[in-house]
Design a protein around this motif. Structure first.
Motif, PDB file in Angstrom:
ATOM      1  N   ALA A 297       7.441  -5.343  -3.900  1.00 36.14           N
ATOM      2  CA  ALA A 297       6.552  -6.508  -3.843  1.00 36.14           C
ATOM      3  C   ALA A 297       5.132  -6.017  -3.576  1.00 36.14           C
ATOM      4  O   ALA A 297       4.945  -4.922  -3.029  1.00 36.14           O
ATOM      5  CB  ALA A 297       6.989  -7.477  -2.740  1.00 36.14           C
ATOM      6  N   PRO A 298       4.115  -6.814  -3.925  1.00 33.59           N
ATOM      7  CA  PRO A 298       2.721  -6.416  -3.672  1.00 33.59           C
ATOM      8  C   PRO A 298       2.327  -6.599  -2.208  1.00 33.59           C
ATOM      9  O   PRO A 298       1.556  -7.498  -1.852  1.00 33.59           O
ATOM     10  CB  PRO A 298       1.929  -7.345  -4.598  1.00 33.59           C
ATOM     11  CG  PRO A 298       2.780  -8.563  -4.721  1.00 33.59           C
ATOM     12  CD  PRO A 298       4.206  -8.071  -4.701  1.00 33.59           C
ATOM     13  N   VAL A 299       2.854  -5.768  -1.343  1.00 34.42           N
ATOM     14  CA  VAL A 299       2.585  -5.860   0.092  1.00 34.42           C
ATOM     15  C   VAL A 299       1.192  -5.311   0.388  1.00 34.42           C
ATOM     16  O   VAL A 299       0.816  -4.240  -0.077  1.00 34.42           O
ATOM     17  CB  VAL A 299       3.642  -5.078   0.900  1.00 34.42           C
ATOM     18  CG1 VAL A 299       3.297  -5.068   2.387  1.00 34.42           C
ATOM     19  CG2 VAL A 299       5.024  -5.663   0.660  1.00 34.42           C
ATOM     20  N   GLY A 300       0.412  -6.044   1.164  1.00 38.70           N
ATOM     21  CA  GLY A 300      -0.891  -5.554   1.599  1.00 38.70           C
ATOM     22  C   GLY A 300      -2.038  -5.846   0.663  1.00 38.70           C
ATOM     23  O   GLY A 300      -3.164  -5.416   0.915  1.00 38.70           O
ATOM     24  N   PHE A 301      -1.778  -6.581  -0.401  1.00 35.70           N
ATOM     25  CA  PHE A 301      -2.864  -6.986  -1.296  1.00 35.70           C
ATOM     26  C   PHE A 301      -2.413  -8.171  -2.142  1.00 35.70           C
ATOM     27  O   PHE A 301      -1.220  -8.475  -2.246  1.00 35.70           O
ATOM     28  CB  PHE A 301      -3.315  -5.832  -2.198  1.00 35.70           C
ATOM     29  CG  PHE A 301      -2.290  -5.422  -3.240  1.00 35.70           C
ATOM     30  CD1 PHE A 301      -2.388  -5.865  -4.546  1.00 35.70           C
ATOM     31  CD2 PHE A 301      -1.247  -4.569  -2.913  1.00 35.70           C
ATOM     32  CE1 PHE A 301      -1.457  -5.486  -5.498  1.00 35.70           C
ATOM     33  CE2 PHE A 301      -0.312  -4.176  -3.858  1.00 35.70           C
ATOM     34  CZ  PHE A 301      -0.412  -4.629  -5.165  1.00 35.70           C
TER      35      PHE A 301
END
Length: 270
Positions: free
Chosen positions: A196-200
């Motif tokens: 998943a796009p964690v942190g953005f």
């Protein structure tokens, strides 16, 4: 005691050499795959006149009625393919020794490509804009400036026949030129880890992780290169072992990133 120290030093040298070669081989394979992707997607689309296909994997790759911007983008991806192929060849000692004329000619092409791709990158970052917004443009500019500095010193020491210093700057240039490729590879490694796009945010392509990644791929490689040169020249085993471990970890991460990018992004786009 002296023989034990000498044996330890010899093994640490061998370990550093092995880890360096493993890192280099993995990076070369990944960059050749990337070059194939560029040629087959952007090159084929350009030859066919299907410029809208440039937008398959790139934000604003082709913009209708923006002749200058499209020309700079085409120049940028063309030289990205050139440097992905020629860059590794510049660092292979056997190529330099067996084919010195080729090394000098391809070196000139590589340095010229580095200069032009930086100029194209500046234009695309500040005139057309990047997916990462202002922060992305700033770091792309920093990367471009590092490339230009490396070009100047690589050429300068080659002309002065100061080969050791020339080789070090060539390594720095290779790392700087690989910045955009490193960005894609480590971004895909992040996806592989988190799924998943964690942190953005995917919509704005901004966030704390991407800010960290810009520093990690554009600036930190230059720092690591300095530590590598120090470790390689050191008469102690510990710096060599520490650098070998670091290169080993980076190599594993890059391998996963290449596999994820190849199967999840590059090949599907073709």
């Amino acid at each position: 005691m002296t023989s034990i120290v000498s044996s330890t030093h010899s093994r640490s040298n061998q370990l550093l050499q092995l880890s360096t070669r493993a890192w280099f081989v993995v990076v070369v394979i990944g960059q050749l795959i990337f070059a194939y992707y560029i040629i087959m997607l952007y090159g084929t689309a350009g030859v066919q006149g299907n410029f809208e296909r440039w937008n398959a994997q790139t934000t604003h790759g082709y913009v209708a009625r923006d002749l200058m911007g499209n020309a700079f983008f085409g120049l940028h991806v063309f030289f990205a393919a050139v440097i992905s192929i020629l860059g590794p060849l510049q660092l292979i000692s056997k190529v330099r020794k067996l084919f010195p004329a080729f090394h000098r000619f391809s070196g000139r092409v590589y340095l010229g490509s580095a200069f032009l791709i930086s100029l194209a990158g500046f234009y695309l970052a500040w005139v057309r804009g990047t997916a990462g917004g202002m922060i992305g443009s700033v770091f792309i500019t920093i990367n471009g400036l590092i490339i230009l500095v490396c070009v100047v010193y690589t050429l300068r020491f080659a002309m002065k026949r100061q080969i050791d210093r020339h080789n070090k700057w060539a390594i720095r240039l290779f790392l700087a030129m690989s910045g955009v490729w490193f960005f894609r590879v480590f971004l895909m490694l992040w996806f592989a880890i988190h799924q998943a796009p964690v942190g953005f945010d995917m919509e704005t392509f901004q966030g704390p992780f991407l800010n960290f990644l810009y520093v990690f791929v554009y600036i930190l490689p230059q720092v690591i290169a300095e530590f590598y040169f120090i470790a390689k020249a050191s008469s102690f085993a510990k710096p060599k072992i520490a650098m070998s471990v670091l290169l080993g970890v980076l190599t594993l991460g890059i391998m996963v990133g290449i596999a994820t990018a190849t199967m999840g992004m590059w090949l599907p786009a073709l």
